[in-house]
Design a protein around this motif. Structure first.
Motif, PDB file in Angstrom:
ATOM      1  N   MET A   1       0.705  -1.261  -0.050  1.00  0.00           N
ATOM      2  CA  MET A   1       0.081   0.055   0.256  1.00  0.00           C
ATOM      3  C   MET A   1       0.868   1.200   0.004  1.00  0.00           C
ATOM      4  O   MET A   1       2.002   1.375   0.777  1.00  0.00           O
ATOM      5  CB  MET A   1      -0.991  -0.100   1.389  1.00  0.00           C
ATOM      6  N   ALA A   2       0.446   2.159  -0.964  1.00  0.00           N
ATOM      7  CA  ALA A   2       1.457   3.549  -0.921  1.00  0.00           C
ATOM      8  C   ALA A   2       1.136   4.205   0.310  1.00  0.00           C
ATOM      9  O   ALA A   2       0.042   4.197   1.179  1.00  0.00           O
ATOM     10  CB  ALA A   2       0.818   4.423  -1.979  1.00  0.00           C
ATOM     11  N   GLN A   3       2.201   4.951   0.809  1.00  0.00           N
ATOM     12  CA  GLN A   3       2.335   5.774   2.035  1.00  0.00           C
ATOM     13  C   GLN A   3       2.003   7.131   1.512  1.00  0.00           C
ATOM     14  O   GLN A   3       3.076   7.592   0.616  1.00  0.00           O
ATOM     15  CB  GLN A   3       3.445   5.395   2.860  1.00  0.00           C
ATOM     16  N   TYR A   4       1.347   7.833   2.285  1.00  0.00           N
ATOM     17  CA  TYR A   4       1.248   9.301   2.018  1.00  0.00           C
ATOM     18  C   TYR A   4       1.742  10.218   3.445  1.00  0.00           C
ATOM     19  O   TYR A   4       1.334   9.589   4.389  1.00  0.00           O
ATOM     20  CB  TYR A   4      -0.120   9.958   1.833  1.00  0.00           C
ATOM     21  N   GLU A   5       2.465  11.304   3.015  1.00  0.00           N
ATOM     22  CA  GLU A   5       3.147  11.757   4.502  1.00  0.00           C
ATOM     23  C   GLU A   5       2.346  13.265   4.427  1.00  0.00           C
ATOM     24  O   GLU A   5       2.354  13.872   3.291  1.00  0.00           O
ATOM     25  CB  GLU A   5       4.398  11.864   4.416  1.00  0.00           C
ATOM     26  N   LEU A   6       1.911  13.528   5.726  1.00  0.00           N
ATOM     27  CA  LEU A   6       1.169  15.033   5.832  1.00  0.00           C
ATOM     28  C   LEU A   6       2.557  15.767   6.207  1.00  0.00           C
ATOM     29  O   LEU A   6       3.251  15.633   6.821  1.00  0.00           O
ATOM     30  CB  LEU A   6       0.153  14.794   6.409  1.00  0.00           C
ATOM     31  N   PRO A   7       2.384  17.145   5.890  1.00  0.00           N
ATOM     32  CA  PRO A   7       3.453  18.029   6.551  1.00  0.00           C
ATOM     33  C   PRO A   7       3.672  17.953   7.979  1.00  0.00           C
ATOM     34  O   PRO A   7       2.587  17.793   8.783  1.00  0.00           O
ATOM     35  CB  PRO A   7       2.959  19.448   6.052  1.00  0.00           C
ATOM     36  N   GLN A   8       4.696  18.162   8.538  1.00  0.00           N
ATOM     37  CA  GLN A   8       4.915  18.220  10.176  1.00  0.00           C
ATOM     38  C   GLN A   8       4.234  19.137  10.643  1.00  0.00           C
ATOM     39  O   GLN A   8       3.595  18.811  11.817  1.00  0.00           O
ATOM     40  CB  GLN A   8       6.253  18.054  10.335  1.00  0.00           C
ATOM     41  N   ASN A   9       3.786  20.309  10.120  1.00  0.00           N
ATOM     42  CA  ASN A   9       3.251  21.253  10.916  1.00  0.00           C
ATOM     43  C   ASN A   9       1.620  21.235  10.553  1.00  0.00           C
ATOM     44  O   ASN A   9       0.748  22.106  11.043  1.00  0.00           O
ATOM     45  CB  ASN A   9       3.635  22.717  10.570  1.00  0.00           C
ATOM     46  N   PHE A  10       1.191  20.125  10.020  1.00  0.00           N
ATOM     47  CA  PHE A  10      -0.234  20.101   9.513  1.00  0.00           C
ATOM     48  C   PHE A  10      -0.969  19.606  11.205  1.00  0.00           C
ATOM     49  O   PHE A  10      -0.184  18.509  11.832  1.00  0.00           O
ATOM     50  CB  PHE A  10      -0.161  18.917   8.721  1.00  0.00           C
ATOM     51  N   TRP A 457      -4.959   2.954  15.565  1.00  0.00           N
ATOM     52  CA  TRP A 457      -4.485   3.613  14.018  1.00  0.00           C
ATOM     53  C   TRP A 457      -4.239   5.017  14.017  1.00  0.00           C
ATOM     54  O   TRP A 457      -3.607   5.468  13.557  1.00  0.00           O
ATOM     55  CB  TRP A 457      -5.439   2.907  13.195  1.00  0.00           C
ATOM     56  N   LEU A 458      -5.398   5.531  14.738  1.00  0.00           N
ATOM     57  CA  LEU A 458      -5.500   7.073  14.580  1.00  0.00           C
ATOM     58  C   LEU A 458      -4.288   7.554  15.214  1.00  0.00           C
ATOM     59  O   LEU A 458      -3.403   8.536  14.637  1.00  0.00           O
ATOM     60  CB  LEU A 458      -6.879   7.453  15.187  1.00  0.00           C
ATOM     61  N   LYS A 459      -3.950   7.225  16.438  1.00  0.00           N
ATOM     62  CA  LYS A 459      -2.804   7.510  17.211  1.00  0.00           C
ATOM     63  C   LYS A 459      -1.409   7.578  16.375  1.00  0.00           C
ATOM     64  O   LYS A 459      -0.812   8.490  16.350  1.00  0.00           O
ATOM     65  CB  LYS A 459      -2.607   6.752  18.563  1.00  0.00           C
ATOM     66  N   GLN A 460      -1.349   6.405  15.652  1.00  0.00           N
ATOM     67  CA  GLN A 460      -0.172   6.065  14.932  1.00  0.00           C
ATOM     68  C   GLN A 460       0.168   7.281  13.835  1.00  0.00           C
ATOM     69  O   GLN A 460       0.971   8.000  13.779  1.00  0.00           O
ATOM     70  CB  GLN A 460       0.064   4.819  14.367  1.00  0.00           C
ATOM     71  N   VAL A 461      -1.163   7.485  13.258  1.00  0.00           N
ATOM     72  CA  VAL A 461      -1.131   8.545  12.101  1.00  0.00           C
ATOM     73  C   VAL A 461      -0.844   9.920  12.808  1.00  0.00           C
ATOM     74  O   VAL A 461      -0.168  10.802  12.189  1.00  0.00           O
ATOM     75  CB  VAL A 461      -2.555   8.665  11.235  1.00  0.00           C
ATOM     76  N   ALA A 462      -1.560  10.146  13.792  1.00  0.00           N
ATOM     77  CA  ALA A 462      -1.636  11.532  14.363  1.00  0.00           C
ATOM     78  C   ALA A 462      -0.103  11.865  14.772  1.00  0.00           C
ATOM     79  O   ALA A 462       0.388  13.003  14.628  1.00  0.00           O
ATOM     80  CB  ALA A 462      -2.381  11.791  15.569  1.00  0.00           C
ATOM     81  N   GLU A 463       0.505  10.768  15.266  1.00  0.00           N
ATOM     82  CA  GLU A 463       1.719  11.035  15.844  1.00  0.00           C
ATOM     83  C   GLU A 463       2.892  10.986  14.657  1.00  0.00           C
ATOM     84  O   GLU A 463       3.954  11.946  14.863  1.00  0.00           O
ATOM     85  CB  GLU A 463       2.083   9.940  17.072  1.00  0.00           C
ATOM     86  N   THR A 464       2.689  10.326  13.824  1.00  0.00           N
ATOM     87  CA  THR A 464       3.745  10.293  12.578  1.00  0.00           C
ATOM     88  C   THR A 464       3.436  10.976  11.370  1.00  0.00           C
ATOM     89  O   THR A 464       4.530  11.362  10.599  1.00  0.00           O
ATOM     90  CB  THR A 464       4.043   8.810  12.242  1.00  0.00           C
ATOM     91  N   HIS A 465       2.142  11.427  11.229  1.00  0.00           N
ATOM     92  CA  HIS A 465       1.737  12.084  10.143  1.00  0.00           C
ATOM     93  C   HIS A 465       1.934  11.435   8.645  1.00  0.00           C
ATOM     94  O   HIS A 465       1.939  11.801   7.732  1.00  0.00           O
ATOM     95  CB  HIS A 465       2.594  13.392   9.767  1.00  0.00           C
ATOM     96  N   VAL A 466       2.115  10.077   8.937  1.00  0.00           N
ATOM     97  CA  VAL A 466       2.138   9.088   7.603  1.00  0.00           C
ATOM     98  C   VAL A 466       0.866   8.483   7.614  1.00  0.00           C
ATOM     99  O   VAL A 466       0.623   7.607   8.746  1.00  0.00           O
ATOM    100  CB  VAL A 466       3.480   8.026   8.025  1.00  0.00           C
ATOM    101  N   VAL A 467       0.280   8.365   6.539  1.00  0.00           N
ATOM    102  CA  VAL A 467      -0.899   7.876   6.442  1.00  0.00           C
ATOM    103  C   VAL A 467      -0.790   6.439   5.700  1.00  0.00           C
ATOM    104  O   VAL A 467      -0.246   6.265   4.619  1.00  0.00           O
ATOM    105  CB  VAL A 467      -1.930   8.796   5.386  1.00  0.00           C
ATOM    106  N   ALA A 468      -1.096   5.373   6.206  1.00  0.00           N
ATOM    107  CA  ALA A 468      -0.539   3.885   5.774  1.00  0.00           C
ATOM    108  C   ALA A 468      -1.663   3.162   6.131  1.00  0.00           C
ATOM    109  O   ALA A 468      -2.427   3.219   7.267  1.00  0.00           O
ATOM    110  CB  ALA A 468       0.706   3.537   6.345  1.00  0.00           C
TER     111      ALA A 468
END
Ligand code: BG6
Length: 468
Positions: A1-10, A457-468
């Motif tokens: 699955m492709a990973q997408y990264e959101l900006p760190q200040n997002f 799952w949410l915690k991981q995304v919120a902390e890393t800003h990586v959507v996987a």
């Protein structure tokens, strides 16, 4: 699955509203609002006869809830001040109401959470509704007075202010489509309400600017509006009439507010259709152009749940004699959330981002609500742990965040994301039918909070800003 990264200040957070969470409907000097009145008058209109009274009992759980938000890696949340709690019938601050919000904001700061404050979430105080509600210009002035009192009271505490959440909803649901109390089917009334809410918004923004200049509001504050911008689509191969349906649908629900908050004007083509072609009488006054010009904001929130697909209507008027601009178009490829009856179309958020980039390039925005409400979630519990296994929620948010990331990569000025209803809450006439939370609320166990599978799952995304 492709990973997408959101900006760190997002930023990552959650959205809620006072009337859907707080409870305490008649304590601390709170006056009745229309939800309380409707509950009192006709409780059978509410799913399982659950009225407005308790919300999700937030007033008793707020410390625990703020800790939960923080623990899930979130940095901010939005709620709304209830007009009926903060202001008394004479237009003055209700000290007990003010004390509750001061305490909530203090506890949020202590928890390390930024609070976004909205001033109106479909919750008209009933005594003002009895004086005509949004059909009465004096109520617009009363709203501006309330907004100014809130800015003064909390101006040094709160950074992000919003005048309205989804201002299109009351004209549509209360006055045009007869869904919510007072259940009218009158397009003329709906237009009056939509126009007057625009005036109320502009008056409040002007009061904000005055107070800001006077140093009553912190320097880094911003003001905005939150709308349910559902990108409008029609058939792939549209007729002239389909395009006309699209113009009015998009014009009334999207462009109306976008033009107001970016240009301080209402869209001329929509006003022309209403006034010249349909004979609608808008409650316009001399100098309203100057009033509306004050409505330009610093940024906006986009609530996105579903697209709006329309086609030319098969008749010109409905059974109540109201004009019909469009009919729903059922896209053959559509995927539905059957619980809510809403289409799931994650790319819509990308399309909104591109619309802003192209048509309103200076405008900064964030996703102010996005979420999925599912009926009978308790059937999806793990038999051993009793945890709700909501993989569909993970899929929903992942797909939307992926399109947000793609929009940002393509130049959209999207700066954050708030999930709607992190903790299950009361959904108006649907009460607790559809659950939105990453955290379950158990109505049989004193509103106990229990994280669902998606919370991890949410915690991981919120902390890393990586959507996987
Ligand atoms: C948004 C509103 O329209 O959608 C919320 O701002 C609402 O108040 C949310 O709860 C979800 O819709 P519903 O009707 O399922 O609660």
């Amino acid at each position: 699955m492709a990973q997408y990264e959101l900006p760190q200040n997002f930023f990552f957070g959650a959205a809620m509203s006072g009337p859907q969470t707080e409870g305490g409907w008649n304590t601390g000097g709170k006056l009745e609002n229309l939800w309380d009145t409707w509950s009192n008058e006709d409780i059978s209109s509410f799913y399982n006869r659950v009225g407005s009274y308790v919300g999700n009992d937030f007033m008793h759980h707020y410390k625990e809830d703020l800790a939960l938000l923080k623990d899930l890696g979130l940095d901010s949340y939005r709620t709304s001040i209830q007009w009926s709690r903060l202001i008394d019938q004479d237009g003055n601050i209700n000290p007990e109401g003010a004390a509750w919000y001061h305490e909530l904001f203090r506890a949020s700061r202590e928890a390390g959470l930024e609070v976004f404050v909205n001033l109106y979430h479909f919750d008209m105080p009933t005594y003002l509704f009895r004086r005509g509600g949004w059909q009465n210009r004096e109520v617009c002035e009363a709203y501006a007075n309330y907004a100014a009192k809130a800015f003064e009271e909390f101006g040094q505490e709160i950074r992000y202010w919003f005048t309205f959440n989804e201002p299109i909803v009351e004209p549509e649901q209360r006055y045009w489509h007869g869904v919510w109390y007072p259940r009218h089917h009158n397009f003329q009334e709906a237009c009056e309400v939509q126009y007057n809410i625009s005036i109320a918004h502009a008056l409040a923004v002007s009061r904000y600017r005055e107070l800001y200049r006077a140093g009553k509001i912190r320097e880094d504050a911003r003001i905005g509006m939150i709308c349910n911008f559902s990108p409008s689509y029609t058939k792939d191969d549209p007729s002239e009439a389909d395009l006309e349906a699209l113009r009015m649908n998009d014009g009334l629900t999207n462009r109306w507010w976008l033009d107001l908050v970016t240009r301080g004007k209402l869209p001329a083509d929509v006003i022309k259709t209403l006034v010249d072609d349909l004979g609608i009488v808008l409650p316009q006054r001399p100098y309203d152009e100057a009033v509306l010009a004050g409505g330009v904001v610093d940024w906006i929130g986009c609530n996105y749940y579903q697209p709006s697909r329309v086609q030319a209507p098969s008749k010109t008027h409905d059974e109540w004699g109201n004009p019909l601009f469009a009919e729903p178009y059922i896209w053959p490829e559509r995927v539905m959330n059957e619980s809510r009856g809403w289409e799931i179309y994650p790319k819509g958020i990308y399309d909104f981002g591109m619309k802003c980039k192209n048509e309103y390039p200076e405008l900064e925005w964030f996703v102010s609500e996005n979420g999925i409400g599912i009926e009978r979630e308790y059937l999806n519990k793990d038999p051993e742990t009793q945890q709700v296994m909501d993989d569909y929620r993970i899929d929903f948010v992942r797909d939307h965040l992926t399109w947000v990331a793609r929009a940002i990569a393509d130049g959209a000025r999207c700066v954050g994301y708030h999930y709607w209803g992190l903790i299950d809450n009361w959904s108006w006439a649907n009460a607790f039918k559809n659950r939105y939370g990453f955290v379950e609320v158990d109505l049989m166990e004193n509103y106990e909070r229990r994280p669902k599978k998606s919370a991890t799952w949410l915690k991981q995304v919120a902390e890393t800003h990586v959507v996987a």
